[in-house]
Enzyme design. Structure first.
Site, PDB file in Angstrom:
ATOM      1  N   LYS A 176       0.839  -1.194   0.000  1.00 15.73           N
ATOM      2  CA  LYS A 176       0.000   0.000   0.000  1.00 15.73           C
ATOM      3  C   LYS A 176       0.876   1.247   0.000  1.00 15.73           C
ATOM      4  CE  LYS A 176      -3.849  -2.019   2.631  1.00 15.73           C
ATOM      5  NZ  LYS A 176      -4.921  -1.775   1.642  1.00 15.73           N
TER       6      LYS A 176
ATOM      7  N   ARG B  31     -10.487 -11.477   1.277  1.00 18.60           N
ATOM      8  CA  ARG B  31     -11.359 -12.472   0.656  1.00 18.60           C
ATOM      9  C   ARG B  31     -10.719 -13.862   0.665  1.00 18.60           C
ATOM     10  NH1 ARG B  31     -11.403  -8.953  -4.667  1.00 18.60           N
ATOM     11  NH2 ARG B  31     -11.213  -7.437  -2.974  1.00 18.60           N
TER      12      ARG B  31
END
Length: 499
Positions: free
Chosen positions: A266, A340
């Site tokens: 990130k 996920r």
């Protein structure tokens, strides 16, 4: 905050002698005329009207030496009869701020009969009183606050008990979420789950470690934590609220205790907010405590899908192909789409236990914030009936969710030339694509997914966890527990509509 209830008749209000008495005045009216208040209160307001300090457009007035009544201080607050959420929050913050301004610990608040949705004010009072026990070496002393609600009947008693249980759960959730990543690790998460089982006899907890997860075939789940020095685990908490042999509801929370994005690193600005990537798991921990406090007649299993996503020489990479617990293979497009991966294996694990339904909760995508902001969580699922029940619970609890489509039309971005699917799409609606990915693991089990990236905390502010969507989840289970088996059903034929 401690909130207690005391039943009185309106004529007793002027006889109360607290340090601070809070009275609500109907919005658009200058006083209490026509609302069966004693003359002393009307005379008090008339006194401040004559001084020009109070009129029908006043928002509030703090009177340090009120006339006609025994209370040492009086706080008048202009309030709509059907108090909206925003006004309930403003009023609770005003009361909380006044207590601190005056260095007081106690107050009395009269809940007038004309006030509808008064439970909103109780919930807002609890929410405003939350303080994170932070790590400053010289913290400001926290004064315990006590609010005594003066009511004309005991109709709010059940709502007070509910709000107190919800507050207990939200404090647990918010404390966990606000903790820094070096302290709230997956191991710490597991310890807190075990403590809940010690605290409540209705909860039992088991911790699945890395070896057990490997034996179950959770290749996607384990990949996420490979680059971290912190061991991965999966706390599973079982709440038994009824002895009847009813199917268990499974609630799974994403608990990534810190998310660097892994190899798909990130951008540094704002990365400190990634301590909140475990808000879904924190909500599940708080939910279990709230259920136990309420002794709600449902059976619920809560799963915290927890790991830490860090880059190092053993971290999983873009281009890797992982085998999930379901046997399906996944090509990794982005290691920053890690939530996920733990969720898909946790969903498969839940399905093996024949659940009544599955709900997963996750700070899953920045796209949720773009789509819905901080006002509503994103809701996706394979059961229209379940989606509708969750939306209703959101409206009932002022913790709204909005259903997004996961039609077969949205599946193409997950196509992979090398594996059964990719873990992320390209130039696709991110929130919906993530929901489509998880739906492939839910199959024909009634399932719903809540993306809480924008609702679970406030970006840019410290100690800002909100505890959402705990109010929605608890209200859903409350609604569920009030229905008989004949009344509640989900058409499983309508689930699993994906090709």
């Amino acid at each position: 905050m401690i909130i207690k209830m005391h039943q009185i008749v309106p004529g007793q209000i002027e006889q109360q002698d607290p340090e601070l008495l809070v009275l609500l005045v109907p919005a658009g009216q200058s006083g209490f005329t026509g609302h069966d208040y004693p003359q002393a209160l009307t005379d008090t307001i008339s006194h401040y009207q004559a001084l020009g300090d109070w009129h029908e457009k006043s928002k509030y007035l703090l009177c340090l030496s009120p006339t006609q009544i025994k209370a040492k201080r009086l706080l008048l607050v202009n309030t709509d009869m059907d108090i909206p959420v925003s006004q309930a929050r403003q009023t609770s913050q005003l009361i909380d701020g006044t207590l601190k301004q005056l260095n007081l610990t106690e107050a009395q608040l009269f809940m007038p009969p004309w006030l509808t949705n008064s439970q909103r004010l109780i919930h807002a009072l609890y929410h405003a009183s939350y303080r994170f026990a932070d790590y400053k070496t010289s913290p400001q002393p926290a004064l315990p606050e006590k609010i005594e609600l003066l009511v004309c009947n005991d109709e709010l008693q059940d709502e007070l008990a509910y709000a107190t249980a919800l507050h207990t759960g939200k404090c647990i959730s918010r404390d966990l979420a606000n903790m820094p990543g070096n302290l709230c690790t997956p191991t710490y998460f597991a310890q807190q789950a075990l403590l809940l089982a010690e605290r409540y006899s209705s909860i039992t907890t088991e911790i699945l470690d890395e070896q057990q997860l490997a034996e179950l075939g959770m290749g996607a789940y384990l990949a996420v934590g490979r680059g971290s020095a912190q061991p991965t685990c999966m706390p599973v908490m079982h709440y038994r609220g009824t002895l009847s042999d009813v199917p268990t509801i499974w609630v799974i929370g994403k608990g990534i205790t810190f998310d660097t994005g892994g190899i798909t690193l990130k951008k540094p600005p704002g990365m400190q907010n990634m301590i909140y990537d475990m808000c879904g798991g924190a909500a599940v921990a708080g939910l279990m405590a709230a259920l136990a406090e309420l002794k709600l007649a449902v059976n619920v299993t809560g799963v915290i899908a927890t790991a830490e996503n860090m880059p190092d020489g053993d971290a999983f990479r873009p281009g890797d192909i992982l085998t999930t617990m379901s046997g399906q293979t996944v090509e990794i497009i982005s290691t920053d789409a890690e939530g996920r991966l733990v969720l898909c294996d946790a969903i498969t694990y839940a399905r093996q236990h024949n659940p009544a339904l599955i709900i997963d909760v996750a700070t899953l995508t920045g796209a949720q914030i773009v789509s819905l902001g901080s006002h509503a969580s994103g809701l996706m699922g394979n059961s229209p009936a379940l989606n509708q029940a969750l939306e209703k619970a959101g409206e009932d609890s002022d913790d709204r969710a909005w259903t997004m489509p996961i039609w077969p039309d949205y599946q193409e971005p997950l196509d992979s030339p090398f594996a059964d699917m990719r873990n992320a799409g390209s130039n696709s609606p991110g929130m919906i694509t993530a929901g489509c990915y998880l739906a492939r693991f839910a199959g024909d089990t009634p399932w719903a997914h809540l993306d809480i990236a924008g609702t679970s905390f406030h970006y840019g502010t410290g100690n800002s966890a909100t505890g959402r969507p705990l109010p929605l989840l608890l209200q859903f289970l409350r609604n569920y527990s009030n229905l008989s088996a004949a009344q509640w059903s989900i058409d499983t034929d309508a689930c699993g509509f994906l090709p």
